[in-house]
Each structure stands twice: as C-alpha cells, then as structure tokens.
Design an enzyme around this catalytic site. Sequence first.
Site, mmCIF file in Angstrom:
data_model
loop_
_atom_site.group_PDB
_atom_site.id
_atom_site.type_symbol
_atom_site.label_atom_id
_atom_site.label_comp_id
_atom_site.label_asym_id
_atom_site.label_seq_id
_atom_site.Cartn_x
_atom_site.Cartn_y
_atom_site.Cartn_z
ATOM 1 C CG HIS A 116 -2.171 -0.821 1.042
ATOM 2 N ND1 HIS A 116 -3.364 -0.319 0.581
ATOM 3 C CD2 HIS A 116 -2.384 -2.138 1.254
ATOM 4 C CE1 HIS A 116 -4.268 -1.280 0.529
ATOM 5 N NE2 HIS A 116 -3.694 -2.406 0.946
ATOM 6 C CB SER A 122 7.118 -1.372 -0.417
ATOM 7 O OG SER A 122 5.889 -1.416 -1.124
ATOM 8 C CE1 TYR A 482 -2.672 7.162 4.975
ATOM 9 C CE2 TYR A 482 -3.575 9.336 5.392
ATOM 10 C CZ TYR A 482 -3.702 7.957 5.431
ATOM 11 O OH TYR A 482 -4.854 7.396 5.922
#
Length: 539
Positions: A116, A122, A482
């Site tokens: 996410h 990532s 975020y």
Amino acid sequence: METSCSLLSSTFVLLFSFLFATSSAKYFSNYPRNDFVQCLILHSTNSTSISQVIYTPNNSSYTSVLDLQLQTLRFATPTTPKPQVIVTPVEESQISSVIYCAKENGLQIRIRCGGHDFEGLSYVAQVPFVMLDMVNLRSIDVDVENATAWVQGGANLGEVYHRIAEKSSTLGFPGGTWSTVGVGGLISGGGYGTMKRKYGLAADNVIDARFMDVKGRILDRESMGEDLFWAIRGGGGSSFGVVLAWKLKLVAVPEVVTVFQVNRTLEENATSLVYKWQTVANQISDDLYMRVRLRSAVINSTSSNRTVRAVFEALYLGGVDSVLDLMHESFPELGLVREDCTATTWIRSTLEFSGFSDTDPIDVMLNRTAPPRFYTKGKSDYVKTPIPIEGLEGIWKLFSELEVDGPNMVMTPYGGKMAEISESAIPFPHRAGNLYMLYEGVYWRPETSTLEQQRRLAWLRNLNKYLTPYVSKNPRESYVNYNDLDLGVGKNYLTARIWGRKYFKDNFNRLVQVKTMVDPDNFFRHEQSIPTLSALSDM
C-alpha cells in the site's frame, strides 16, 4: 554466512543449470541479477528451498507475484521500473542471504509487506534492486491469557483481526482500517485506526519485535536496545533493517459496539456540520471515533448539478442507546437517529471500515487481493484550528473543477489518548494540539488519459497549496505512512531534514543518530529513508 559443502554437489549443478539454461541473452547480460541469484543459492543452507522463492523476469510467474500485492495502480504501468529479482522467503534465514547477496552485488532492497505504499517505494526503485516480499511470513500467534500476539511482518490487518476474533470476542487491536494493509509497514510508520482515540496508534501498542539488521543478525527488544526499538515503531522500519515480527499488546473491546453513517450534502447543511465537527470530534468521549469523508456528487440521478457529500461515519465502543445520548448532547445538529446506527461486534465493524458489506462473511478479511485498488495520489496535513466557513467553501469550489470521481478528502479526529502520549514517545510526533488529520487525494480510472491524469495531479497540488493557511506550520506536518515525494527526496542529512521534520518534527535528529549507529553505510535506503550523518551521495 557459512556455506554448506553439499551445495557443490551434482544437486547444485542441476539446480543452477535449470535456473539459467533457458535464460535469454538479454538476461545473461544483466550480471548483477545473475550473480545475485547464484549468490543466494551458494549461501543458502537449502538450495532447493531458496530456488522455490526466487522469481526473475524469465519466470512465468514473475508478473503474477509482482502484481499480487500491488495496491497502488499508479505504479502498475509498463514503464514502471521492476525488480531484477523478487524473493518471497519462507524462513527468516533466507532474508539474511538476501541482505548479504544484495550488498555483494551492489543491489538495493525494497521490502514489501502489503503493497500500500503511497509512492510505491516498497516495490519501485530508480536503480537496480531486489524486492523482498514478506507475503509468506505471516504467522499470527494470539495469547488470550496475556492479551498479546506475535505477528510476522508479512501478515495483513485482515488476517490479524480475524485471528484475534477467532480467539476472543473481547480483545482487539488498534490498527488501521483497510484489511489488506500489511502489518509490517503500517506499524513502522505509526498506524492509526478506529480505536486510536481510545488506545493510541498501532505502534503505541507494540511491546517487542524481532528484527534483522544489516549484518543479518536477528534481534529482539533487549538485544537491539531501546534506541532502535524506539526508531522502528513509527520511524519507518525499512530505513534500519527488516522487521520480522511484532509483539502486540491487545486491547479490550466490548461484546457490542455501534457503527453509524450519516450522509449530508451542501444542500442539507453539510458546510455548517463539517465546521461544527471540527470542534466536537476531538473533544468527545474517547470511546467514539467519528471521521468525515468528503466526495463530489451529483444532486440526484436526473441532474448534472454538482454538490459535495459529507459522510460522517463512526465506531463507538458501546451500545446504540449510549451513543445516541452522547451525540444528542455533543453534536445534536447532525441529527443522528436510531435508524442510522447498527449494533455489531468489533470484528464486524472492521469489515465495514474496510469497504465490505455488513452481510459479508468474516472470512472475506483473509482475502489479500480484496478490492479496492486505486489509481491515486495522496497527501496529508494536520489541522490545529478549525477551518472557517469561507475556507470550507473554497474547498467545495475546488471540488467542482474535477469530474465527480476525482477528488477525495478525509478528516480523521485526534484527541483522547492521542493527546496524552508524548511527541517523543515514539518517532510519530503528531499528538496534542491537533484537531484532526486531513487526507487529500485524487483518483482516476484505467481509461483516464495521460493528459487528464496530469490535470488531476496538478489539481491535487493546487488544493494542497490552497490549504496552506489552514494547516500546521513550521513545519507543515505530514504523516509518514502517507508518504509524498512532492515533499522532497533526501540526498543527505541537510536535504532530508526538509521532509524529515514534516514527518517526524524534532524526532528526526534522533532517528538519524540511530540510523548512523545501526546502518552506518546506509545500505537500507530509498528516496525518503532516514539518512546517516555521513550520507552525502544520492539515495
């Protein structure tokens, strides 16, 4: 790492031939990838086992493995840089081999838990890299008697919540809302959910960890020391090494909780209600989490006239009668009635906040590829004084500039336990003084043209600029989970400090000191990783 002599046997020769005999000339020309795979086989105690978790672009399943947990579809394009190798370890020793061989071959590592990451850090890099996908390391061991759970870094929230609920109806965990979010990354950045006003962040409720450092050593809280244990709970674990597992402190939840959702448009007094919410939501009982989602809408199905819909949605740790009394006393203007409320269990409340229906089976939480997946870009801010009516009306005007499916904002209340914990308790510093966190996002569809995508991104940046007078200052704070590369990319301490203080405020300096101590050569790095004091080259 010790090498087994048996790896030089005919078994190794056959295995190595199988992996590389069918590779193309282009594949062979990529020496770092070839050498990395060969290194993994040579430095693994079980060559057969390691071969089963290595994926290169020549493997038929490479794309499906890459896409399995690619949640941010903005990075699912043909031109997005891909990992040279994906490794999906099934045991911790294989991670040690990945670290060693990546260092030996000059490859960076990206660590993916749930996929996410807002900026894809990532699983995307602008340099040759290996992706360490934790998907196979997701065991969950719940100890009801001691109200704790050991959770491996590859587990997602849905799996954690489901396992807790299997063991107890009166225990929960204050993690995030989306079921497919990975626990490893969530807690590394703080991690908030519907019980944060009662119990704080996910990271506030971690009491131990298993962690692998740059030397391949497995450490727990005692052996890593309190500085490193502090840093990985909210400071971005992937800057320091690999979080293998967290020991969570579970929290008490009642047998019955209440959820409610109230929709109001501008024509139904939404502006005044949102303004009032800003003064109520952080002061009300910490048993109540009440957020506001803001979306564009059309007034009705037969009209093209635009409006803004404010969705007030909440979890209350108690029964319907109690929350009705509370709301009638503290926020009567919303007009909450019994029909808006649903009495349910804590585990079923997590379903609703994950976007599932209240009639879906609990087992849907185990679906690691559950929708929604988005083409999106997001930003975050912290609000310390209410945005005035005219400020809100300016936001509504900006909403009207995009198609209905484009803009999205979420107001997430603070107060309660969040205001009681010190800014320096963990690296996450956004505590007392914040009314709420503000998420600003924009979406588009697969068929959206490149030109329209760019227009929507420009719109989001303009919205963010518009909000400047109404949000925190010096620094303008942001939430590290975020992450937003518009804030800057760290090349060294001085440049990283610009965005680092936005995420961590004064905690940034301590994070740099810990990083310099545990990873002095800055091996674990990405565009917004914590730098070392001596990191002078591009990350």
